[in-house]
Motif scaffolding. Sequence first.
Motif, PDB file in Angstrom:
ATOM      1  N   ALA A  22       0.772  -1.204  -0.037  1.00 59.92           N
ATOM      2  CA  ALA A  22      -0.031  -0.099  -0.041  1.00 59.92           C
ATOM      3  C   ALA A  22       1.086   1.208   0.021  1.00 59.92           C
ATOM      4  CB  ALA A  22      -0.927  -0.131   1.290  1.00 59.92           C
ATOM      5  N   ILE A  23       1.957   1.298   0.623  1.00 58.20           N
ATOM      6  CA  ILE A  23       2.513   2.400   0.882  1.00 58.20           C
ATOM      7  C   ILE A  23       3.689   2.578  -0.289  1.00 58.20           C
ATOM      8  CG2 ILE A  23       4.397   3.738   2.355  1.00 58.20           C
ATOM      9  CD1 ILE A  23       2.945   2.391   4.717  1.00 58.20           C
ATOM     10  N   GLY A  24       3.593   3.738  -0.904  1.00 59.04           N
ATOM     11  CA  GLY A  24       4.237   3.832  -2.122  1.00 59.04           C
ATOM     12  C   GLY A  24       4.383   5.172  -2.741  1.00 59.04           C
ATOM     13  N   LEU A  25       4.508   5.174  -3.984  1.00 54.08           N
ATOM     14  CA  LEU A  25       4.593   6.516  -4.885  1.00 54.08           C
ATOM     15  C   LEU A  25       3.195   7.290  -4.505  1.00 54.08           C
ATOM     16  CD1 LEU A  25       6.305   5.581  -8.051  1.00 54.08           C
ATOM     17  CD2 LEU A  25       7.212   6.859  -6.300  1.00 54.08           C
ATOM     18  N   GLY A  26       2.163   6.267  -4.363  1.00 54.32           N
ATOM     19  CA  GLY A  26       0.813   6.717  -4.037  1.00 54.32           C
ATOM     20  C   GLY A  26       0.758   7.629  -2.913  1.00 54.32           C
ATOM     21  N   TYR A 104       5.020   2.202 -13.523  1.00 52.71           N
ATOM     22  CA  TYR A 104       5.309   2.436 -11.998  1.00 52.71           C
ATOM     23  C   TYR A 104       7.004   2.403 -11.872  1.00 52.71           C
ATOM     24  CZ  TYR A 104       4.415   2.368  -6.909  1.00 52.71           C
ATOM     25  OH  TYR A 104       4.222   2.910  -5.479  1.00 52.71           O
ATOM     26  N   PHE A 225      -6.062   3.704  -4.991  1.00 48.55           N
ATOM     27  CA  PHE A 225      -4.776   3.550  -5.519  1.00 48.55           C
ATOM     28  C   PHE A 225      -3.903   3.254  -4.358  1.00 48.55           C
ATOM     29  CE2 PHE A 225      -0.549   5.027  -6.907  1.00 48.55           C
ATOM     30  CZ  PHE A 225      -0.462   4.613  -8.186  1.00 48.55           C
ATOM     31  N   SER A 226      -4.149   4.060  -3.309  1.00 45.93           N
ATOM     32  CA  SER A 226      -3.012   3.991  -2.270  1.00 45.93           C
ATOM     33  C   SER A 226      -3.202   2.575  -1.661  1.00 45.93           C
ATOM     34  CB  SER A 226      -3.361   5.288  -1.174  1.00 45.93           C
ATOM     35  OG  SER A 226      -2.176   5.075  -0.435  1.00 45.93           O
ATOM     36  N   LEU A 227      -4.371   1.934  -1.553  1.00 42.38           N
ATOM     37  CA  LEU A 227      -4.645   0.797  -0.853  1.00 42.38           C
ATOM     38  C   LEU A 227      -4.229  -0.326  -1.874  1.00 42.38           C
ATOM     39  CD1 LEU A 227      -7.167   1.855   1.911  1.00 42.38           C
ATOM     40  CD2 LEU A 227      -4.813   0.925   2.035  1.00 42.38           C
ATOM     41  N   VAL A 231      -6.836  -4.891  -8.148  1.00 35.37           N
ATOM     42  CA  VAL A 231      -5.714  -5.420  -9.055  1.00 35.37           C
ATOM     43  C   VAL A 231      -5.149  -6.537  -8.678  1.00 35.37           C
ATOM     44  CG1 VAL A 231      -5.366  -3.278 -10.388  1.00 35.37           C
ATOM     45  CG2 VAL A 231      -4.012  -3.747  -8.456  1.00 35.37           C
ATOM     46  N   THR A 233      -3.544  -7.574  -5.943  1.00 31.49           N
ATOM     47  CA  THR A 233      -2.330  -7.758  -5.213  1.00 31.49           C
ATOM     48  C   THR A 233      -2.694  -7.839  -3.980  1.00 31.49           C
ATOM     49  OG1 THR A 233      -2.207  -5.156  -5.114  1.00 31.49           O
ATOM     50  CG2 THR A 233      -0.685  -5.941  -6.488  1.00 31.49           C
ATOM     51  N   SER A 324       6.142  -1.525  -3.078  1.00 30.53           N
ATOM     52  CA  SER A 324       4.973  -1.768  -3.893  1.00 30.53           C
ATOM     53  C   SER A 324       4.804  -2.406  -4.994  1.00 30.53           C
ATOM     54  CB  SER A 324       4.457  -0.273  -4.246  1.00 30.53           C
ATOM     55  OG  SER A 324       4.124   0.528  -2.919  1.00 30.53           O
ATOM     56  N   MET A 392      -8.673  -0.461 -11.946  1.00 32.93           N
ATOM     57  CA  MET A 392      -8.603  -0.702 -10.679  1.00 32.93           C
ATOM     58  C   MET A 392     -10.103  -0.622 -10.028  1.00 32.93           C
ATOM     59  SD  MET A 392      -5.459   1.348  -9.139  1.00 32.93           S
ATOM     60  CE  MET A 392      -5.232   0.447  -7.804  1.00 32.93           C
TER      61      MET A 392
HETATM   62  N1  PHE Z   1      -0.355   1.256  -3.479  1.00 34.17           N
HETATM   63  C1  PHE Z   1       0.711   1.679  -4.370  1.00 34.17           C
HETATM   64  C2  PHE Z   1       1.097   3.092  -3.964  1.00 34.17           C
HETATM   65  O1  PHE Z   1       0.656   3.599  -3.140  1.00 34.17           O
HETATM   66  C3  PHE Z   1       0.687   1.233  -5.703  1.00 34.17           C
HETATM   67  C4  PHE Z   1       0.001   0.182  -6.083  1.00 34.17           C
HETATM   68  C5  PHE Z   1      -1.310   0.126  -6.819  1.00 34.17           C
HETATM   69  C6  PHE Z   1       0.346  -0.939  -5.538  1.00 34.17           C
HETATM   70  C7  PHE Z   1      -1.691  -1.154  -7.184  1.00 34.17           C
HETATM   71  C8  PHE Z   1       0.003  -2.145  -6.002  1.00 34.17           C
HETATM   72  C9  PHE Z   1      -1.112  -2.168  -6.737  1.00 34.17           C
HETATM   73  O2  PHE Z   1       2.087   3.617  -4.463  1.00 34.17           O
END
Ligand code: PHE
Length: 454
Positions: A22-26, A104, A225-227, A231, A233, A324, A392
Motif C-alpha cells: 500500500a505505501i508507495g509512490l501513491g 510505476y 490507488f493507495s491501498l 488489481v 495484489t 509496492s 482498478m
Molecule cells: N499502493 C501503491 C502506492 O501507493 C500502488 C499500487 C497500486 C501497488 C496497485 C499495487 C497495486 O504507491
Amino acid sequence: MEARRELFGGRSAAILALAGSAIGLGNIWRFPYMVGQTGGAAFIIIYLASCLLLSLPIFLAEAIIGHRTHSGTFGAMEQLAPGTHWKWLGLLTVLSPLIILSYYSVVGGWSIGYLWQSVTAGFHADAIGTVSSAFGKFIASPGRPLLFHTLFLLGCAWIVSAGVKSGIEKFNKVTMPLLFVLIVVILVYAVSLPGARAGVTYLVKPDFGKITPSAVAAAMGQSFFSLSLGVGTILTYASYIHKKENILVTGLGTVAFDLLFALIAGFAIMPAVFAAGIEPGAGPGLIFETLPYIFAKMGASAPWLSAVVAVLFFVTIVFAAFTSAISMYEVGVAYLVEQKHITRRKATVLIFLGTWTLGALCSLSFGPLAETKIFGLTIFNFCDRLTSNFLMTFGGLLFVLFVGWKMDRQAVRDEFTCGGTVRFNCIVFDAFWFLLRYIAPVAIVIIFLTNFFA
Ligand code: PHE
C-alpha cells in the motif's frame, strides 16, 4: 512446480507486507499533489472517510477471497466459481497490476536517478524554472531513464525470485520500519523550516467550499490507488496469510499504516512547499520539480543538512516504490507458477521481459515516442489512465460484487470472524456486509462515471 505454498511468517509479517504494497509512490508522490490540487484539509477529511467507509470493506473483500482459497487471482476464481465467467476477473487482475508495474517502474527509475544525483552532485538552482526544465530534459532523454527503469525492475526481480518468505517478507521487514523512521526525520526537518507554518495551517484548516463532487471522486480514487485495490495484489498477499490469522485486524493495521504514512508525507512535503513559496497545486511534478528546488534553496545556507535530507528523501521514495512494485510483480509470478506450472525463477524472468518492454515504451513516450498516441494520450499517460481510472475501479467493483452477491454469506462471515470465534468481528460483520453490498458498489460506479466524464 512448487510442491507447497509458502506463507508469511505471522501477523506482523503479513501486515508489513500488505502495508509495503500500500505505501508507495501513491503516498509520497500522488497524495501530496492531490491534496495541493484539490483543496488541502477538506480533501484530507474526505480521504479519511473514504478509506474507512469504502476502501476498507473493498480491501477486506479482496483479502477474504485470497485468504479463503490460498491461491492467486486466477486460481481463486476457479476455486470459488469453477467454470464460470468469473475466471476473466482472475485474468484481468493478473494483467492490470503488470501494466501498472510497467509505468510505476519508470517513475521508480526517475527516483533512482534523483537519488543518484542527490548523492553525486546535489541540486543547484536559482529559480524553480531551472529545476523544472532539468526534470523535463531528464525524462525526455532516452538513455538514463531507460537505464534506471532497468535497474529498478532488476531490483524487483531479485527480491521476488528469492520467494515469499526469504524475498518479499524479509525485504518488507527491514524496509518498512526504516521508511517510517526516514519520513519522520524528513517531517521534523520540514516543519522546522522558516515559513513552514502556512503549510501546516493549509493541511489542518478545512475550507468546506472545496468539497465538490470531483474532489470526492478524486479522494475515493486516491484511497483506491493507495491501498492497491482492485488489481489482485491484496488478494495474492492475503493468500500467503496463515488460516488462523484475523483478516479484520490485518486489514485495519494495513489501512492505519497507509493513512499514517500518507499524512506524515503530506505534513513533510506541504510545509516545505510553502516555506519555499511554491504553489501547492503544482500537480504531478510536485516532488520531482519543487523539492529539488527546495533542497537547492536550503542548500545555500545549510549545504550539508540540505544534502543529507535530499538523500534521505529520495532513499525513502525508492524503497517505498520497491515495496509496492514487488507486490504487483508477485501477482504475475504467482499466476505463472500456479497455473502454468513453471519455476519461480523462470516466471520472474518472463514477467521481467514483459514489463520491461512495456515500461521502456512508457519511458520513451516522454522523448522519442512522444508523438505516438493512443486515444490522444502518450503511452505512459494511456497506461496510467487506463489502470488508475478504469481497471482498478472495474476490478474493485467486480471483487465487491463477487464477495457481496455471489459468495455464500456464511463463508464470508466465517472468514471475517475466524469461524465465529472472534466476538468483536461478529459484532461488526453486519456493518461490513452492508457497506460491501450496497455502499461500495454505488460509490465505485460514481468514481467510474466521474472519471469517464471528467
Ligand atoms: N499502493 C501503491 C502506492 O501507493 C500502488 C499500487 C497500486 C501497488 C496497485 C499495487 C497495486 O504507491
